[in-house]
Design a protein around this motif. Sequence first.
Motif, mmCIF file in Angstrom:
data_model
loop_
_atom_site.group_PDB
_atom_site.id
_atom_site.type_symbol
_atom_site.label_atom_id
_atom_site.label_comp_id
_atom_site.label_asym_id
_atom_site.label_seq_id
_atom_site.Cartn_x
_atom_site.Cartn_y
_atom_site.Cartn_z
ATOM 1 N N LEU A 562 0.848 -1.185 0.000
ATOM 2 C CA LEU A 562 0.000 0.000 0.000
ATOM 3 C C LEU A 562 0.887 1.238 0.000
ATOM 4 O O LEU A 562 1.972 1.239 0.601
ATOM 5 C CB LEU A 562 -0.924 0.032 1.221
ATOM 6 C CG LEU A 562 -2.108 -0.932 1.247
ATOM 7 C CD1 LEU A 562 -2.799 -0.885 2.596
ATOM 8 C CD2 LEU A 562 -3.103 -0.608 0.126
ATOM 9 N N TYR A 602 -7.515 3.295 2.072
ATOM 10 C CA TYR A 602 -6.999 4.326 1.176
ATOM 11 C C TYR A 602 -6.933 5.706 1.826
ATOM 12 O O TYR A 602 -6.122 6.529 1.397
ATOM 13 C CB TYR A 602 -7.873 4.399 -0.091
ATOM 14 C CG TYR A 602 -8.013 3.064 -0.759
ATOM 15 C CD1 TYR A 602 -6.963 2.511 -1.488
ATOM 16 C CD2 TYR A 602 -9.200 2.336 -0.664
ATOM 17 C CE1 TYR A 602 -7.091 1.270 -2.107
ATOM 18 C CE2 TYR A 602 -9.337 1.107 -1.287
ATOM 19 C CZ TYR A 602 -8.275 0.575 -1.999
ATOM 20 O OH TYR A 602 -8.395 -0.650 -2.595
ATOM 21 N N GLN A 603 -7.754 5.974 2.795
ATOM 22 C CA GLN A 603 -7.783 7.297 3.409
ATOM 23 C C GLN A 603 -7.699 7.168 4.928
ATOM 24 O O GLN A 603 -8.071 6.134 5.508
ATOM 25 C CB GLN A 603 -9.069 8.039 3.028
ATOM 26 C CG GLN A 603 -9.164 8.393 1.550
ATOM 27 C CD GLN A 603 -10.434 9.145 1.238
ATOM 28 O OE1 GLN A 603 -11.306 9.314 2.108
ATOM 29 N NE2 GLN A 603 -10.564 9.602 -0.009
#
Length: 687
Positions: A562, A602-603
Amino acid sequence: MPTNNVAAPGKKKVAGTKSQKTTSKRKTLQDEEDDYGDYSWEERVHGKLIKPPDQLDLTEAELKEDVTRILTAKNPHAPQNIVRYSFKEGAFKLTSVVDQLAVHFVLDGCLIHQDSDEARRLAASDDLPEEIATVDTGAQPDEEKLEALDASGDGGEEEDGGEDDRPDSVASKTNDQETKCTNQFNFIERASQTLNNALRDRSCQTVPPPHCNFSATASQWEIYDAYTDELQKQEMKKDKQRAFQPKKDDDQNKKKISNETPSDDITQIAMAVSLLERMVNQNTCNDIAQDFKYFEDAADEFREQEGSLLPLWKFQYEKAKLMCVTALCWNEKYPDLFGVGLGSYDFSKQGRGMLLFYTLKNSTFPEYIFPTGSGVLSLDIHKQHSYLVAVGFYDGCVCVYNLKKKGLEPEYKSNARTGKHTDPVWQVRWQNDDMDNNHNFYSVSSDGRVVSWTLIKNELVFSDTIRLTFDGPEGIQECSNVGGTSFDFHKQADSLFVVGTEQGKIHKCSKNYSSQFLETYFAHNMAVDAVKWNPYHPKVFISCSSDWTIKMWDHTVNTPMLTFELNAPVGDVAWAPYSSTVFAAVTTEGLVHVFDLSVNKYQAICQQAVVAKNKTKPTHIEFNPVHPIIIVGDDRGSVISLKLSPNLRKKPKGKKGQELPEGPEVETAKMEKLLSLLRDSEQRSVK
């Protein structure tokens, strides 16, 4: 007038004159003692003699016979039935050879005759004249004692040399020529001494009273003299220090000296004052203490995936305002205590540094203060022995502080002779004790060395674990050193560790292979600021850099799993101790980002400003090992603590809304599930 005034038993006496009554009374008592001396008082009063039933009937001749008592050498308590085996007769026989001696009292004397061999030997061993070494067996008259005492002094008036004139002083013992031998006549056993020790007054020095115990007095005043000499030495040292100091000092220098060298009176009550300071501080900041313990953000119930940070205490030391927080570390044994390293990252602003230790119980002043000659860049507190603190400096030195010992100097410190680094030490990490149970830690520096330091006796013994190098341009075979910026050891495999470099690469290394890397990851475009292993999953580690990115890695794969873009240089990143999927990072814009990969991959689920954007920049972040709080250090020398809201630390839930059980296995399974999902998504994207 009757001839006998003694009345027969059971009859009354005949009355007479006063003188006759006195005479008759005296005769009556005497006669009663002669006649009834062997009988009880009741038998005398009733006037009737009762013969005891066990009394022997003796004839007149037996009564007149003289019986003499003979003292024999036989012990009546000695055994009479001792049986010994007779080899001559081949049978057990009663023996009459019994020890008849009965010892009632034994006392070892301390007297030696002056003409005995032992007295001569003592006199010869002490190199004393025979007339002095002999023991006087007669008591000295009081007049001679007075003359001897008067000859040594002027009758008790003490002047400057009065201490030497005392009979119990050291000078009188050394200058006295009439020294007696070891066993002297007036020797007194300690057990026989009285507890009424004599006072140190003039009367006791000139004419000792009968109750004065010179043996006890001498020992007491020898202790007193030793304390007096020690106080005089301390005063002389203070006078010398004052003499070397300039006469005209600024007020700031005076305040600095008074703070660094506290008086003895203050140090004696330091513990009581610190406890009182904590109580006052908790009363003053009672609202913050209540929030730390009980407050939970109610807005999290209406926000499904977002959380918040509640500011708590701010830790600021007045003398450290111009320094930058370069390192943070919690004490795992005492979770309210944490260490702060202060220095500077700017090459042109290097100077002194400082090592501080704060506690959540008192935010107004540090618990420990250690000023350093060079700026502190890294520190680590030992997990088992929490009083040992390893520190790395900008000048390349490493040292170990012992919080149990008083003083401002470290217990161990490296130097040029013991293999110190030639460039700044960016990271230090404690490791498990070696085979000889010696403490050891590792350090990485910009000089490209990863060094192992072992604490042996009073010195640090070093050994180079690995050198960080890179191949030169094509056609050049030489290798150059690469500066290391951070490293971290695997949580399960002690020999495995990863190292971040100034080039942006990350090397996976092992203690067992010092000549080559196990793997190299092309991680970032700028220097790697931090790299840390996941506390639960054995394959996952995370890294951050000034290239605005955070990357999560599986060490068995060369590419990151990631990547997170934060739009600002990332100063530090840290895994949460309570979850395998939660981590936090700080950026130079003054923001704290908290991620939970099980909620959002993702956030960030929390993005909050903790310092003023244009004035200060956060540099480091650390999770508390027990409490749900984090601490953030900035470039102004201050540390702020913040509490995580429930959404940032909530427990994972199953399919039916039930909370899953806690434990390392559950956290490892969470991360493994996340990795499998990421691998599936990568395979789909490739197809």
